[in-house]
Design a protein around this motif. Structure first.
Motif, short mmCIF file in Angstrom:
data_model
loop_
_atom_site.label_atom_id
_atom_site.label_comp_id
_atom_site.label_asym_id
_atom_site.label_seq_id
_atom_site.Cartn_x
_atom_site.Cartn_y
_atom_site.Cartn_z
N TRP A 278 0.82 -1.22 0.00
CA TRP A 278 0.00 0.00 0.00
C TRP A 278 0.85 1.26 0.00
O TRP A 278 0.40 2.31 -0.46
CB TRP A 278 -0.97 0.01 1.18
N LEU A 279 2.08 1.19 0.48
CA LEU A 279 2.86 2.42 0.65
C LEU A 279 3.25 3.06 -0.68
O LEU A 279 3.05 4.25 -0.87
CB LEU A 279 4.07 2.15 1.55
N PRO A 280 3.81 2.31 -1.65
CA PRO A 280 4.06 2.96 -2.95
C PRO A 280 2.76 3.33 -3.68
O PRO A 280 2.72 4.30 -4.42
CB PRO A 280 4.83 1.89 -3.75
N ALA A 281 1.68 2.56 -3.43
CA ALA A 281 0.39 2.88 -4.08
C ALA A 281 -0.17 4.20 -3.57
O ALA A 281 -0.87 4.91 -4.30
CB ALA A 281 -0.61 1.75 -3.85
N ALA A 282 0.15 4.56 -2.31
CA ALA A 282 -0.37 5.80 -1.74
C ALA A 282 0.25 7.04 -2.37
O ALA A 282 -0.10 8.16 -2.01
CB ALA A 282 -0.12 5.81 -0.22
N MET A 283 1.18 6.85 -3.34
CA MET A 283 1.76 7.98 -4.07
C MET A 283 0.75 8.67 -4.97
O MET A 283 1.04 9.70 -5.57
CB MET A 283 2.93 7.50 -4.95
N ALA A 284 -0.46 8.07 -5.10
CA ALA A 284 -1.49 8.72 -5.90
C ALA A 284 -1.98 10.01 -5.25
O ALA A 284 -2.65 10.83 -5.90
CB ALA A 284 -2.67 7.76 -6.09
N ALA A 285 -1.67 10.22 -3.98
CA ALA A 285 -2.06 11.45 -3.27
C ALA A 285 -1.26 12.64 -3.79
O ALA A 285 -0.20 12.46 -4.41
CB ALA A 285 -1.82 11.27 -1.78
N PRO A 286 -1.73 13.87 -3.57
CA PRO A 286 -0.92 15.05 -3.93
C PRO A 286 0.42 15.04 -3.21
O PRO A 286 0.54 14.49 -2.10
CB PRO A 286 -1.79 16.22 -3.45
N THR A 287 1.44 15.66 -3.82
CA THR A 287 2.81 15.61 -3.27
C THR A 287 2.93 16.19 -1.86
O THR A 287 3.66 15.63 -1.04
CB THR A 287 3.78 16.32 -4.24
N PRO A 288 2.26 17.31 -1.49
CA PRO A 288 2.36 17.76 -0.10
C PRO A 288 1.87 16.72 0.90
O PRO A 288 2.44 16.57 1.98
CB PRO A 288 1.47 19.01 -0.06
N VAL A 289 0.83 15.96 0.51
CA VAL A 289 0.33 14.89 1.38
C VAL A 289 1.39 13.79 1.50
O VAL A 289 1.64 13.26 2.60
CB VAL A 289 -0.98 14.31 0.82
N SER A 290 2.04 13.46 0.39
CA SER A 290 3.10 12.44 0.44
C SER A 290 4.22 12.88 1.36
O SER A 290 4.78 12.08 2.12
CB SER A 290 3.66 12.21 -0.98
N ALA A 291 4.58 14.18 1.31
CA ALA A 291 5.63 14.69 2.19
C ALA A 291 5.25 14.54 3.65
O ALA A 291 6.10 14.23 4.50
CB ALA A 291 5.90 16.16 1.87
N LEU A 292 3.98 14.72 3.96
CA LEU A 292 3.52 14.60 5.35
C LEU A 292 3.38 13.14 5.77
O LEU A 292 3.83 12.75 6.85
CB LEU A 292 2.18 15.33 5.48
N VAL A 293 2.78 12.33 4.90
CA VAL A 293 2.53 10.92 5.22
C VAL A 293 3.84 10.16 5.41
O VAL A 293 4.00 9.39 6.36
CB VAL A 293 1.70 10.26 4.09
N HIS A 294 4.81 10.39 4.53
CA HIS A 294 6.01 9.58 4.53
C HIS A 294 7.10 10.10 5.46
O HIS A 294 8.17 9.52 5.55
CB HIS A 294 6.56 9.46 3.11
N SER A 295 6.84 11.23 6.10
CA SER A 295 7.89 11.73 6.99
C SER A 295 7.53 11.49 8.45
O SER A 295 8.23 10.77 9.16
CB SER A 295 8.12 13.22 6.73
#
Length: 574
Positions: free
Chosen positions: A200-217
């Motif tokens: 699920w983690l690489p699949a969650a890259m469908a989110a906008p990039t600011p969300v990815s920065a928050l989710v993955h940090s």
């Protein structure tokens, strides 16, 4: 609006830092408790635990989220529903803060489930089929962990309270309570995307990039690690911790290899996050929760910065994410590439950047521990692979030729994005040494032979050289170099885990639930419970209404008339 929210969050981050210094200097722990419901000797309470760990983590979460929201002001400027996006991000941050401050398993479930629900809303934010599939995979994978936390809540009902911090010493000596530790470990594996829940983690890259920065940090993926750090007294006593060590090392190894085959910029960084999560989980399962927390915080800073830089590059490239089209970006986006280079080098553990202080200490402790050769092998190979995919990424982005299909106006003058990135850049430079002074009351002294001490440098140099070599090969010679198409396909697709979890587990269980719905809920149980009762009652009521409407006299009168008519006919025949 974004600016004011950012200022408030940043203010609270600085405030929590001052509280942290005060708490550490006075060795304080504050515990608040509100008794909501007391029923039959069981109390449902709302609790807040303020100690150095929760305050430090909250400071980092608030700082990164403030920068991400300020960054979104420019990145999402063309979005019509920007207010809705900001509200979703704020809900995400508040869910994480609730989870950080909770010493109570029920309030942990509120934050835990809040993260899962809001992450689903954010992953499907761009409404297309790919986003919907990714959101469903994310939600279903995290749902497993939610169910396990619910089972822990029901199991802890035996104690009369859900404040787990008071029962740690008792639970670790109770053989039955091993089940609680086992369920907590499994729940943390789902949220922190360890094998077999990694897809699920690489699949969650469908989110906008600011969300990815928050989710993955600092938010979603670190929730599992943080929960295990809080439960570390309990989980170190059970055998399953060795299986967690194996799974975390395999995750670290698998993500490092898959990142070297990937060409999607965001997915490479996502797989890098997966590799670092495996590093945190494995060092935690070896009995070093402070080191895992240290690496969690340093990693949060440079990973948020890395995603922000990737967002700027994707934005300027007209939403192209394939690194094969990029190249020579440093000529056009010098400030962004400066931030990208420093965050990438911090990820590799280059001396005196943020990642070096935690990563070097972790590898020294692994060399110092009396574990087997396989652990040693996985740790150092994964370190080399980190350097490998980082150098390959930098070569594709900055050194190789520009391969865009048409002319683009590349510029580096979006000052809103640059301001937010520069604050995180400053933190990526100083947070390693700052945290090593805050977290450890005494300096760690790891005495090792020279060859083991320099092993990290050897492995990093070798990984960097291989990354340089592979990035200069074209795709045909790369396949010849790998020699086997089937093997490269297996390694590229994360050991077929997305296919297994999507088409195997999820598809099978969803099909099974659909059949159960048709056969039981809409079939037998429908006829023998809901619809069946309605049918029987309807027939009875229609029979009884004949008496209720006083129709019996009419029926008797008509019956007598018909009998007389029949007797008359019979009489005529006679």
């Amino acid at each position: 609006m974004c600016f004011y929210i950012c200022v408030y969050l940043f203010f609270f981050s600085v405030l929590s830092f001052f509280f942290l210094i005060y708490f550490i200097m006075n060795n304080l722990v504050i515990f608040f408790e509100w008794d909501l419901i007391s029923f039959n000797s069981v109390s449902i309470v709302m609790s807040i635990l303020l100690d150095w760990m929760s305050l430090l983590f909250m400071m980092f979460v608030l700082m990164i989220s403030s920068m991400v929201i300020y960054y979104s002001k420019s990145y999402m400027s063309s979005e019509l529903n920007l207010f809705r996006f900001i509200i979703l991000v704020l809900l995400f941050v508040f869910s994480m803060i609730l989870l950080i401050l909770s010493p109570n398993i029920i309030s942990i479930l509120l934050g835990w489930d809040g993260l899962g629900l809001v992450s689903y809303c954010l992953v499907i934010y761009y409404q297309n089929v790919k986003s919907f599939n990714a959101g469903m995979l994310t939600a279903l994978s995290n749902r497993v962990g939610d169910v396990l936390i619910l089972m822990v809540i029901s199991w802890m009902l035996n104690y009369g309270s859900w404040n787990y911090i008071f029962y740690m010493d008792f639970m670790k000596n109770d053989t039955i309570m091993v089940f609680i530790g086992l369920m907590i470990i499994m729940a943390s594996m789902t949220k922190s995307a360890q094998i077999p829940f990694s897809s699920w983690l690489p699949a969650a890259m469908a989110a906008p990039t600011p969300v990815s920065a928050l989710v993955h940090s600092s938010t979603l993926v670190t929730a599992g690690v943080y929960l295990l750090i809080r439960f570390n007294l309990l989980i170190m006593k059970i055998f399953f911790i060795k299986i967690l060590l194996l799974m975390a090392m395999l995750t670290m190894f698998m993500a490092g290899i898959s990142a070297n085959y990937e060409y999607d910029l965001k997915k490479i960084i996502a797989l890098s996050t997966l590799s670092q999560l495996g590093l945190m989980m494995s060092i935690l399962s070896m009995g070093f929760p402070d080191l895992a927390f240290f690496h969690l915080l340093t990693h949060a800073m440079f990973k948020a910065l890395l995603f922000m830089c990737a967002g700027v590059i994707i934005h300027m490239m007209n939403n192209i994410q394939d690194i094969r089209y990029m190249g020579g970006v440093s000529m056009y986006l010098p400030m962004t590439c400066l931030c990208l280079n420093i965050s990438n080098l911090a990820l590799c553990g280059i001396p005196f950047l943020a990642g070096f202080y935690s990563k070097d200490l972790i590898l020294d402790m692994v060399s110092f521990s009396s574990l087997n050769m396989m652990v040693f092998f996985f740790y150092y190979i994964s370190t080399g692979l980190t350097m490998y995919y980082t150098i390959r990424l930098l070569m594709y982005l900055m050194v190789n030729d520009l391969n865009l299909l048409s002319v683009y106006n590349l510029y580096d003058e979006d000052y809103i994005m640059l301001k937010s990135m520069f604050i995180l850049l400053f933190m990526s430079l100083i947070s390693g040494s700052l945290l090593s002074w805050i977290i450890f009351y005494y300096p760690y002294m790891v005495y090792l032979p020279l060859n083991l001490k320099i092993m990290v440098i050897y492995v990093s140099l070798l990984g960097g050289f291989l990354g340089f070599m592979v990035s200069n090969m074209n795709i045909y010679s790369l396949n010849k170099f790998i020699y086997s198409y089937k093997l490269s396909n297996f390694l590229c697709l994360m050991w077929f885990m997305p296919s297994l979890s999507t088409y195997g587990l999820n598809y099978y269980f969803l099909n099974l639930s659909q059949k159960l719905l048709k056969v039981i809920d809409m079939g037998w149980s429908e006829m023998y419970t809901g619809q069946g009762m309605i049918f029987i009652l309807k027939n009875y009521s229609s029979f009884y209404i004949m008496f209720q409407m006083n129709n019996l006299k009419i029926y008797l009168f008509s019956f007598v008339i018909w009998m007389m008519f029949i007797m008359y006919l019979l009489f005529l025949n006679i």
